[in-house]
Write a protein that holds these residues in place. Structure first.
Motif, short mmCIF file in Angstrom:
data_model
loop_
_atom_site.label_atom_id
_atom_site.label_comp_id
_atom_site.label_asym_id
_atom_site.label_seq_id
_atom_site.Cartn_x
_atom_site.Cartn_y
_atom_site.Cartn_z
N ARG A 143 -25.63 4.74 0.69
CA ARG A 143 -25.27 4.98 2.09
C ARG A 143 -24.08 4.10 2.51
NH1 ARG A 143 -27.37 8.75 0.89
NH2 ARG A 143 -29.16 9.83 1.78
N PHE A 144 -23.62 3.27 1.59
CA PHE A 144 -22.38 2.54 1.85
C PHE A 144 -21.66 2.33 0.53
CE2 PHE A 144 -25.14 -1.00 0.86
CZ PHE A 144 -24.33 -2.04 0.41
N THR A 145 -20.39 1.98 0.61
CA THR A 145 -19.56 1.90 -0.60
C THR A 145 -18.67 0.65 -0.52
OG1 THR A 145 -17.70 3.03 0.39
CG2 THR A 145 -19.36 4.44 -0.66
N LYS A 146 -18.07 0.32 -1.66
CA LYS A 146 -17.14 -0.82 -1.66
C LYS A 146 -15.90 -0.53 -2.48
CE LYS A 146 -16.65 -4.35 -4.22
NZ LYS A 146 -16.88 -5.50 -5.10
N TRP A 147 -14.77 -1.02 -1.99
CA TRP A 147 -13.48 -0.92 -2.69
C TRP A 147 -12.79 -2.27 -2.53
CZ3 TRP A 147 -10.73 3.69 -4.51
CH2 TRP A 147 -9.37 3.47 -4.81
N ARG A 148 -12.42 -2.88 -3.66
CA ARG A 148 -11.83 -4.23 -3.58
C ARG A 148 -10.37 -4.22 -3.99
NH1 ARG A 148 -12.36 -8.07 -8.15
NH2 ARG A 148 -11.72 -10.14 -7.47
N ALA A 149 -9.52 -4.69 -3.09
CA ALA A 149 -8.10 -4.89 -3.41
C ALA A 149 -7.92 -6.37 -3.72
CB ALA A 149 -7.24 -4.50 -2.22
N VAL A 150 -7.07 -6.69 -4.68
CA VAL A 150 -6.91 -8.08 -5.09
C VAL A 150 -5.47 -8.53 -4.82
CG1 VAL A 150 -7.10 -9.70 -7.02
CG2 VAL A 150 -8.61 -7.72 -6.91
N ILE A 151 -5.34 -9.61 -4.06
CA ILE A 151 -4.01 -10.11 -3.70
C ILE A 151 -3.86 -11.54 -4.23
CG2 ILE A 151 -2.45 -10.66 -1.75
CD1 ILE A 151 -3.10 -7.65 -1.82
N ASN A 152 -2.83 -11.75 -5.02
CA ASN A 152 -2.55 -13.08 -5.60
C ASN A 152 -1.54 -13.83 -4.75
OD1 ASN A 152 -3.63 -13.42 -8.54
ND2 ASN A 152 -3.04 -11.26 -8.33
N ILE A 153 -1.65 -15.16 -4.79
CA ILE A 153 -0.63 -15.99 -4.14
C ILE A 153 0.07 -16.83 -5.21
CG2 ILE A 153 -0.18 -17.89 -2.52
CD1 ILE A 153 -2.54 -17.04 -0.87
N ASN A 154 1.39 -16.75 -5.24
CA ASN A 154 2.21 -17.76 -5.94
C ASN A 154 3.57 -17.80 -5.23
OD1 ASN A 154 3.93 -15.76 -7.02
ND2 ASN A 154 2.89 -15.72 -9.01
N LYS A 155 4.56 -18.42 -5.83
CA LYS A 155 5.84 -18.57 -5.11
C LYS A 155 6.45 -17.23 -4.73
CE LYS A 155 7.20 -23.23 -6.16
NZ LYS A 155 6.02 -23.61 -6.98
N SER A 156 6.24 -16.18 -5.53
CA SER A 156 6.83 -14.87 -5.24
C SER A 156 5.82 -13.83 -4.76
CB SER A 156 7.48 -14.30 -6.49
OG SER A 156 8.28 -15.24 -7.12
N CYS A 157 4.57 -14.18 -4.74
CA CYS A 157 3.52 -13.20 -4.40
C CYS A 157 2.78 -13.65 -3.14
CB CYS A 157 2.51 -13.09 -5.51
SG CYS A 157 3.19 -12.44 -7.03
N PRO A 158 2.25 -12.69 -2.40
CA PRO A 158 2.27 -11.28 -2.68
C PRO A 158 3.55 -10.63 -2.17
CG PRO A 158 0.94 -11.68 -0.74
CD PRO A 158 1.40 -13.02 -1.22
N SER A 159 3.96 -9.56 -2.83
CA SER A 159 5.12 -8.81 -2.35
C SER A 159 4.66 -7.84 -1.26
CB SER A 159 5.73 -8.03 -3.51
OG SER A 159 4.79 -7.09 -3.99
N GLU A 160 5.61 -7.43 -0.43
CA GLU A 160 5.32 -6.42 0.60
C GLU A 160 4.76 -5.16 -0.05
OE1 GLU A 160 6.03 -6.28 4.05
OE2 GLU A 160 6.41 -8.43 3.98
N LEU A 161 5.37 -4.83 -1.20
CA LEU A 161 4.99 -3.60 -1.92
C LEU A 161 3.50 -3.61 -2.27
CD1 LEU A 161 5.89 -1.00 -3.45
CD2 LEU A 161 6.21 -2.45 -5.47
N THR A 162 3.03 -4.73 -2.81
CA THR A 162 1.63 -4.82 -3.21
C THR A 162 0.70 -4.79 -2.00
OG1 THR A 162 2.18 -5.97 -5.23
CG2 THR A 162 -0.02 -6.32 -4.41
N ILE A 171 -14.48 -2.58 3.41
CA ILE A 171 -13.06 -2.76 3.15
C ILE A 171 -12.91 -4.19 2.61
CG2 ILE A 171 -10.75 -2.64 4.23
CD1 ILE A 171 -12.39 -0.19 5.06
N GLU A 172 -12.55 -4.33 1.33
CA GLU A 172 -12.48 -5.68 0.74
C GLU A 172 -11.06 -5.99 0.25
OE1 GLU A 172 -15.05 -6.49 -2.63
OE2 GLU A 172 -14.45 -8.59 -2.70
N PRO A 173 -10.26 -6.62 1.10
CA PRO A 173 -8.96 -7.06 0.62
C PRO A 173 -9.08 -8.55 0.27
CG PRO A 173 -8.97 -6.87 3.03
CD PRO A 173 -10.39 -6.84 2.57
N GLU A 174 -9.26 -8.85 -1.00
CA GLU A 174 -9.51 -10.25 -1.39
C GLU A 174 -8.21 -10.98 -1.71
OE1 GLU A 174 -12.17 -11.03 -4.71
OE2 GLU A 174 -11.89 -13.21 -4.49
N VAL A 175 -7.91 -12.01 -0.91
CA VAL A 175 -6.81 -12.91 -1.24
C VAL A 175 -7.43 -14.00 -2.11
CG1 VAL A 175 -5.07 -14.50 -0.34
CG2 VAL A 175 -5.59 -12.38 0.91
#
Ligand code: 5MM
Length: 342
Positions: free
Chosen positions: A137-156, A180-184
């Motif tokens: 009755r519910f679902t999950k989708w995980r987006a993964v966002i990395n941090i470094n000197k050049s990340c994350p890009s706008e594109l990602t 909604i799982e946008p994981e930094v």
């Protein structure tokens, strides 16, 4: 109250949170190998069934996120896994993304090689219909966002927010609640301000896309990271500071229609994840229900104990129940450190 909003309330109200048991077989294999247990469908089920059939532990679990293999399995009692979860008044859920895959790299910037896009939209409508039939009755989708000197890009950020919104609209069409799982990620030497800045950007982009895709926010749950310094940052932050920055970020970037927020633990220790959730709820002056959707921070101790003696179901359940209860208390700001040693 819409049907979807009723599901959200059932999952997160009354000191309840979510058990994230949706490790893909690759991740579950790593977990089981770490305790010297062979990763087979039977063993994966054995450990998970111990958690899902714990009377005490399930008291604070309003929803369980399953993996494709598990939602089709049958418990030793003969009950189908979704049926077992329902029997505790908890809601069965399912991970529907097919994983974070490498973005096409930018050849001019090696640091961006780590960026990922979460896949799984092709054929999703049909898979959702099947999962509904199986009891989800519910679902999950995980987006993964990395941090470094050049990340994350706008594109990602854009590509992942767009995919999350397309996913969420299909899930609501199938009469289920999308998490909604946008994981930094907390990997890196960045400080807490950088995490706040990136998480704010990511959340803004997600809600822009969700609105654009006509997603009914009242029928969603947000599963974000807390605002934390990177794991290699020398400048550590107190729980109070983490809570303050996290609430600020949510207030500024999450629309007030969103009924519930269930944090991921993201590599924090079990106690850290509980303590930080507790501090957040102590100062929560929003209308959001703020709770947990933990994987590692609910399972680590129980898994370790099971690794020592697979017949010791009682103590494995006791350890899980303790974490579940402590996080239940933290979801109302009533947790105390002393309770951990009782
Ligand atoms: C339980 O782990 C989930 C699945 O991971 P993989 O698809 O990589 O195998 C994961 O998405 C999890 O639900 C979230 O990261 C939250 O878990 P943590 O351990 O961070 O609380």
């Amino acid at each position: 109250m819409s049907e979807l909003n009723k599901i959200v309330q059932k999952i997160l109200s009354n000191k309840k949170g979510i058990l994230a048991a949706d490790e893909s077989n690759g991740t579950m294999t790593k977990r089981l190998e770490s305790i010297n247990v062979k990763s087979s469908p039977e063993n994966r089920l054995k450990f998970r069934e111990i958690l899902f059939s714990s009377d005490e532990g399930m008291k604070n679990i309003g929803g369980v996120i399953l993996y494709d293999e598990t939602i089709r399995q049958t418990a030793s009692s003969g009950k189908k896994i979704p049926e077992l979860i329902n029997s505790f008044g908890s809601v069965p859920g399912i991970k529907v993304d097919t994983g974070a895959k490498r973005m096409v790299p930018d050849p001019t910037n090696a640091q961006r090689m780590i960026e990922t896009i979460t896949e799984g939209l092709d054929g999703l409508r049909e898979r959702l219909a099947e999962y509904y039939e199986l009891g989800a009755r519910f679902t999950k989708w995980r987006a993964v966002i990395n941090i470094n000197k050049s990340c994350p890009s706008e594109l990602t950020i854009n590509a992942n927010a767009h995919a999350l919104a397309r996913y969420a609209s299909l899930v609501q069409e199938a009469k289920m609640v999308p998490i909604i799982e946008p994981e930094v990620l907390m990997n890196g030497d960045h400080n807490i301000n950088k995490c706040y800045e990136v998480t704010s950007k990511v959340l803004q982009e997600c809600y822009r896309e969700l609105k654009f895709h006509n997603v009914d926010l009242k029928g969603t749950i947000l599963k974000p990271n807390m605002i934390l310094p990177g794991d290699k940052c020398s400048d550590k932050s107190s729980s109070q500071q983490i809570a303050k920055m996290t609430i600020k970020c949510l207030k500024e970037n999450v629309p007030s229609e969103v009924p519930g927020i269930a944090f991921l633990s993201g590599g924090q220790s079990e106690i850290e994840a509980t303590q930080n959730l507790n501090e957040i709820n102590k100062i929560n002056d929003t209308n959001f229900i703020i709770s947990f959707s933990y994987g590692r921070a609910l399972q680590q101790g129980a898994l370790k104990n099971w690794g020592k003696d697979q017949k010791d179901i009682l103590n494995t359940q006791k350890i899980f129940s303790k974490r579940s209860k402590m996080n239940g208390l933290a979801s109302t700001g009533k947790w105390l450190k002393e309770l951990e040693t009782e």
